[in-house]
Enzyme design. Structure first.
Site, PDB file in Angstrom:
ATOM      1  N   GLY A   1       0.775  -1.235   0.000  1.00 28.53           N
ATOM      2  CA  GLY A   1       0.000   0.000   0.000  1.00 28.53           C
ATOM      3  C   GLY A   1       0.803   1.279   0.000  1.00 28.53           C
ATOM      4  O   GLY A   1       0.229   2.372  -0.087  1.00 28.53           O
TER       5      GLY A   1
ATOM      6  N   PRO B   1       4.785  -5.187  -1.235  1.00 23.56           N
ATOM      7  CA  PRO B   1       4.804  -3.952  -2.028  1.00 23.56           C
ATOM      8  C   PRO B   1       4.629  -4.257  -3.512  1.00 23.56           C
ATOM      9  O   PRO B   1       5.138  -5.255  -4.022  1.00 23.56           O
ATOM     10  CB  PRO B   1       6.199  -3.379  -1.744  1.00 23.56           C
ATOM     11  CG  PRO B   1       7.041  -4.599  -1.478  1.00 23.56           C
ATOM     12  CD  PRO B   1       6.128  -5.564  -0.756  1.00 23.56           C
ATOM     13  N   GLY B   2       3.912  -3.398  -4.197  1.00 26.19           N
ATOM     14  CA  GLY B   2       3.784  -3.513  -5.647  1.00 26.19           C
ATOM     15  C   GLY B   2       4.113  -2.183  -6.278  1.00 26.19           C
ATOM     16  O   GLY B   2       5.204  -1.960  -6.797  1.00 26.19           O
ATOM     17  N   ARG B   3       3.160  -1.252  -6.170  1.00 28.56           N
ATOM     18  CA  ARG B   3       3.318   0.089  -6.726  1.00 28.56           C
ATOM     19  C   ARG B   3       4.624   0.746  -6.287  1.00 28.56           C
ATOM     20  O   ARG B   3       5.325   1.369  -7.077  1.00 28.56           O
ATOM     21  CB  ARG B   3       2.127   0.936  -6.260  1.00 28.56           C
ATOM     22  CG  ARG B   3       2.045   2.321  -6.844  1.00 28.56           C
ATOM     23  CD  ARG B   3       0.963   3.137  -6.133  1.00 28.56           C
ATOM     24  NE  ARG B   3      -0.263   2.408  -5.930  1.00 28.56           N
ATOM     25  CZ  ARG B   3      -1.271   2.397  -6.798  1.00 28.56           C
ATOM     26  NH1 ARG B   3      -1.176   3.075  -7.919  1.00 28.56           N
ATOM     27  NH2 ARG B   3      -2.377   1.712  -6.537  1.00 28.56           N
TER      28      ARG B   3
ATOM     29  N   ARG C   1      -5.586   4.051 -15.518  1.00 28.18           N
ATOM     30  CA  ARG C   1      -5.766   4.683 -14.213  1.00 28.18           C
ATOM     31  C   ARG C   1      -6.485   6.034 -14.270  1.00 28.18           C
ATOM     32  O   ARG C   1      -7.368   6.287 -13.445  1.00 28.18           O
ATOM     33  CB  ARG C   1      -4.410   4.845 -13.501  1.00 28.18           C
ATOM     34  CG  ARG C   1      -3.744   3.530 -13.124  1.00 28.18           C
ATOM     35  CD  ARG C   1      -2.520   3.759 -12.244  1.00 28.18           C
ATOM     36  NE  ARG C   1      -2.895   4.221 -10.926  1.00 28.18           N
ATOM     37  CZ  ARG C   1      -2.774   5.454 -10.492  1.00 28.18           C
ATOM     38  NH1 ARG C   1      -2.270   6.397 -11.283  1.00 28.18           N
ATOM     39  NH2 ARG C   1      -3.147   5.777  -9.277  1.00 28.18           N
TER      40      ARG C   1
ATOM     41  N   TYR D   1      -9.806   5.837 -12.170  1.00 27.81           N
ATOM     42  CA  TYR D   1      -9.706   6.434 -10.838  1.00 27.81           C
ATOM     43  C   TYR D   1      -9.635   7.962 -10.853  1.00 27.81           C
ATOM     44  O   TYR D   1      -9.414   8.560  -9.794  1.00 27.81           O
ATOM     45  CB  TYR D   1      -8.429   5.943 -10.127  1.00 27.81           C
ATOM     46  CG  TYR D   1      -8.261   4.460 -10.017  1.00 27.81           C
ATOM     47  CD1 TYR D   1      -9.272   3.643  -9.507  1.00 27.81           C
ATOM     48  CD2 TYR D   1      -7.073   3.847 -10.402  1.00 27.81           C
ATOM     49  CE1 TYR D   1      -9.102   2.277  -9.398  1.00 27.81           C
ATOM     50  CE2 TYR D   1      -6.885   2.483 -10.291  1.00 27.81           C
ATOM     51  CZ  TYR D   1      -7.904   1.700  -9.789  1.00 27.81           C
ATOM     52  OH  TYR D   1      -7.727   0.347  -9.684  1.00 27.81           O
TER      53      TYR D   1
ATOM     54  N   CYS E   1     -12.814   5.637 -28.609  1.00 24.24           N
ATOM     55  CA  CYS E   1     -14.152   6.241 -28.718  1.00 24.24           C
ATOM     56  C   CYS E   1     -14.891   6.183 -27.392  1.00 24.24           C
ATOM     57  O   CYS E   1     -15.923   5.505 -27.245  1.00 24.24           O
ATOM     58  CB  CYS E   1     -14.942   5.563 -29.827  1.00 24.24           C
ATOM     59  SG  CYS E   1     -14.341   5.985 -31.464  1.00 24.24           S
ATOM     60  N   GLU E   2     -14.366   6.858 -26.405  1.00 20.70           N
ATOM     61  CA  GLU E   2     -14.972   7.013 -25.080  1.00 20.70           C
ATOM     62  C   GLU E   2     -14.595   8.394 -24.563  1.00 20.70           C
ATOM     63  O   GLU E   2     -13.421   8.790 -24.643  1.00 20.70           O
ATOM     64  CB  GLU E   2     -14.431   5.970 -24.092  1.00 20.70           C
ATOM     65  CG  GLU E   2     -14.732   4.527 -24.427  1.00 20.70           C
ATOM     66  CD  GLU E   2     -16.122   4.093 -23.976  1.00 20.70           C
ATOM     67  OE1 GLU E   2     -16.790   4.875 -23.267  1.00 20.70           O
ATOM     68  OE2 GLU E   2     -16.516   2.965 -24.326  1.00 20.70           O
TER      69      GLU E   2
ATOM     70  N   TYR F   1       0.356  -0.882 -12.686  1.00 18.03           N
ATOM     71  CA  TYR F   1      -1.041  -0.840 -13.140  1.00 18.03           C
ATOM     72  C   TYR F   1      -1.186  -0.079 -14.453  1.00 18.03           C
ATOM     73  O   TYR F   1      -2.178   0.589 -14.702  1.00 18.03           O
ATOM     74  CB  TYR F   1      -1.949  -0.261 -12.050  1.00 18.03           C
ATOM     75  CG  TYR F   1      -1.796  -1.005 -10.751  1.00 18.03           C
ATOM     76  CD1 TYR F   1      -2.307  -2.294 -10.622  1.00 18.03           C
ATOM     77  CD2 TYR F   1      -1.072  -0.473  -9.694  1.00 18.03           C
ATOM     78  CE1 TYR F   1      -2.126  -3.013  -9.444  1.00 18.03           C
ATOM     79  CE2 TYR F   1      -0.880  -1.184  -8.517  1.00 18.03           C
ATOM     80  CZ  TYR F   1      -1.405  -2.456  -8.399  1.00 18.03           C
ATOM     81  OH  TYR F   1      -1.221  -3.173  -7.251  1.00 18.03           O
TER      82      TYR F   1
END
Length: 434
Positions: free
Chosen positions: A251, A288-290, A326, A330, A356-357, A385
């Protein structure tokens, strides 16, 4: 860190800015790299990742601790091999991630299996290779683990994931430690599991696990969650239930917005762990990742065109939400800078992709040096991510990935071809009745 530096934004529209530091990343000329490989292109700095691993390992000196990289953050095999070579294990949430970790050379005894939806087949596969531990998130999962382990005539080691009902003070979609979230169980339920642990003939329930969310920029949520876990650990020990491992999750936040985000230092984070779990004699696990990869990655993209509108000017890039989800998912901020040497006046853009969004938007009302078609831009802190959440929406091929190290590069994922994209598809020729 080896990531490109960011100048503080200028406040007047007439100001000019230039930053040659954005031209190079881990010693590699980004203009030359983009010309050679094409865009959009994900690039990762091996030097930056090694530095982050080293910072965390140094902070953990003297503790019986194992770092297990959260594979979901970036599952590229070259990244996982780098982790394995540095002595880092894996935190997985699927059998696919298990296979990636093993293929990258991560020993099974340094792999932990998390996640609320482990299937029977996934549990069986992880048991068969002898992973270190399962982080169990429901009573049904615990019973399934017991049943599968009994069928294989092995003993599974397990930890209960505690939901400590702590607000991680992060985005609602990446908060995992509040009672309304789907993850973990209450301490009351966990207490019942330990009280009945003697009935688990093929599961050794001897661990605790907590993970309250991601991109956390304050040490206080960690401290509060760990205090609650520590109190429960001491209660279990007094009741005669040994706790041999405590998984403190991950985190740790990173800097996505220069001058605004103030991440927690590894030493301060580990200091909170040492304080809360003082006297614990078992093994500590960290996920840990991020923290390890986000700032080590950048997304290179070219401007397709500048499109003036009635209310705003759109900067249309060749990267899109399927390359970096992301911001769309988010409303996440990523610093965006030009890879250019010349000075230009500032302009304000909505920075968008070609999908197309309306949600295919990287930034709104963002001030940048004036851009033109063909300019190369750098989207920063995309190492976590980014590619792991990528898709082929709008039939756009997956971007290439390269690993950089001290002036050299290696392609670690070639750009997807159209034939790769449709390889599993076929006309409806053979009709059958189930």
């Amino acid at each position: 860190m080896s990531t490109p530096t960011t100048s503080r934004p200028t406040t007047t529209a007439s100001a000019t800015q230039a930053d040659d530091a954005h031209r190079h990343f881990d010693g590699v000329d980004l203009q030359a790299l983009a010309q050679r490989i094409g865009t959009p292109l994900h690039a990762y700095s091996a030097s930056a990742i090694h530095q982050r691993i080293g910072e965390l390992q140094a902070a953990l000196t003297g503790l019986d601790a194992t770092i297990c990289f959260a594979v979901k953050a970036n599952p590229n095999l070259a990244i996982l091999q780098l982790m394995a070579n540095a002595g880092v294990g894996a935190d997985i949430v699927s059998v696919g991630e298990l296979r990636r970790a093993l293929n990258a050379g991560m020993p099974a005894e340094r792999i932990v299996f998390s996640g609320v939806g482990k299937s029977t087949d996934e549990i069986a596969g992880a048991l068969s290779v002898g992973i270190m531990r399962f982080n169990v998130e429901s009573l049904d999962e615990l019973h399934t683990l017991q049943r599968v382990a009994q069928a294989q005539e092995v003993t599974a080691r397990a930890a209960v994931r505690i939901n400590p009902d702590v607000d991680a003070q992060t985005h609602a979609k990446i908060s995992t430690g509040k009672s309304e979230n789907k993850f973990g169980v209450s301490i009351d339920e966990a207490r019942r599991w330990f009280a009945e642990r003697s009935q688990l003939t093929h599961v050794q329930l001897d661990g605790l696990h907590v993970h309250i969310g991601s991109q956390i920029l304050s040490v206080e949520p960690f401290r509060l969650a760990l205090q609650r876990v520590a109190a429960f650990w001491r209660e279990l020990e007094q009741a005669g239930h040994p706790v041999n491992s405590i998984d403190v999750g991950g985190g740790l936040g990173v800097c996505y917005r220069a001058g605004v985000d103030q991440p927690v230092a590894a030493a301060d984070y580990v200091g909170a762990i040492r304080e809360a779990l003082a006297g614990f004699r078992g093994r500590l696990l960290l996920e840990p990742g991020r923290y390890l990869v986000a700032e080590a990655g950048v997304l290179l993209t070219r401007v397709i065109r500048v499109k003036p509108g009635i209310e705003r000017t759109f900067l249309v890039l060749d990267a899109a939400m399927n390359d970096l989800q992301r911001p769309s998912l988010y409303d996440a901020w990523h610093d965006i800078v030009p890879v250019a040497d010349e000075r230009r006046p500032l302009a304000t853009y909505d920075i968008v992709g070609p999908v197309c969004e309306t949600g295919d938007t990287f930034a709104r009302a963002r001030e940048l040096p004036e851009c033109a078609a063909g300019d190369l831009l750098l989207i920063k802190a995309t190492g976590a991510y980014g590619t792991s959440m990528a898709s082929t929406y709008n039939s756009r091929p997956l971007a290439a990935e390269v690993l950089l190290q001290r002036g050299r590069y290696a392609v670690v994922r070639r750009r997807q071809h159209f034939e790769d994209m449709i390889a599993g598809e076929q006309p409806a020729r053979n009709w059958e009745t189930p």
